[in-house]
Design a protein around this motif. Structure first.
Motif: not given
Length: 183
Positions: A84-85, A99-101, A122-123, A131-134
């Motif tokens: 989870g993030l 963040a990264h998954l 956004q992925t 790469r995950v951005r909020a």
């Protein structure tokens, strides 16, 4: 032809030549009788002998055979870390750091995808990671939840849903802690 004599568990090939021609044998391919494919496929080797070279298969529709292809000997598996993030963002400031998954797909055809279910996420796939951005732009203070689904459609495995939380606040305060060197 394979025989069931337990004292002679191996196939014996006799190759004869007629005349002065040289005969060179590079490989011999043997297929078992057709059997239905299951997942995972467990092939019982005749006589219990296995030489450790993998399993090659060809598929049939009853009329034609496919080309030989190496069969997966382990079931496909998909894993994602972390599970989870959570992002913390100031409402009228720059978006938080990405963040990264990390994604691992084993014993399966290559190819996987990531999708998000809310517009503030956004992925982007970067190698074997996402790469995950909020982005909190346009959001009021509060806690927002969404998810990212990682799937490998050609692998025949269940997708993994990663929960994501975004906390939007009026103001963030930086705290600086002393660095203690214990050397």
């Amino acid at each position: 032809m394979f025989h069931s004599n337990p004292n002679e568990p191996f196939l014996i090939f006799q190759i004869r030549r007629n005349g002065a021609a040289d005969v060179f044998v590079d490989a011999i391919t043997i297929f078992s009788a057709s059997q239905p494919a299951t997942s995972p496929l467990i092939w019982q080797v005749p006589g219990g002998n296995y030489r450790g070279q993998g399993v090659w298969a060809r598929f049939t529709d009853g009329a034609r055979f496919s080309e030989m292809t190496e069969a997966a000997t382990m079931p496909a598996r998909l894993s994602v870390t972390p599970a989870g993030l959570r992002f913390l963002a100031q409402r009228s400031s720059a978006p938080p750091l990405s963040a990264h998954l990390h994604v691992a797909v084993t014993c399966a055809p290559p190819g996987w995808q990531a999708t998000q279910d809310v517009p503030w996420l956004q992925t982007e796939i970067v190698g074997s990671a996402v790469r995950v951005r909020a982005n909190q732009s346009g959001l009021n203070n509060g806690v927002y939840t969404g998810s990212i689904t990682i799937s490998a459609p050609d692998a025949g495995v269940a997708p993994i849903v990663v929960p994501v939380e975004l906390i939007v606040v009026d103001q963030l305060f930086s705290v600086h802690l002393p660095l203690i060197n214990k050397n």
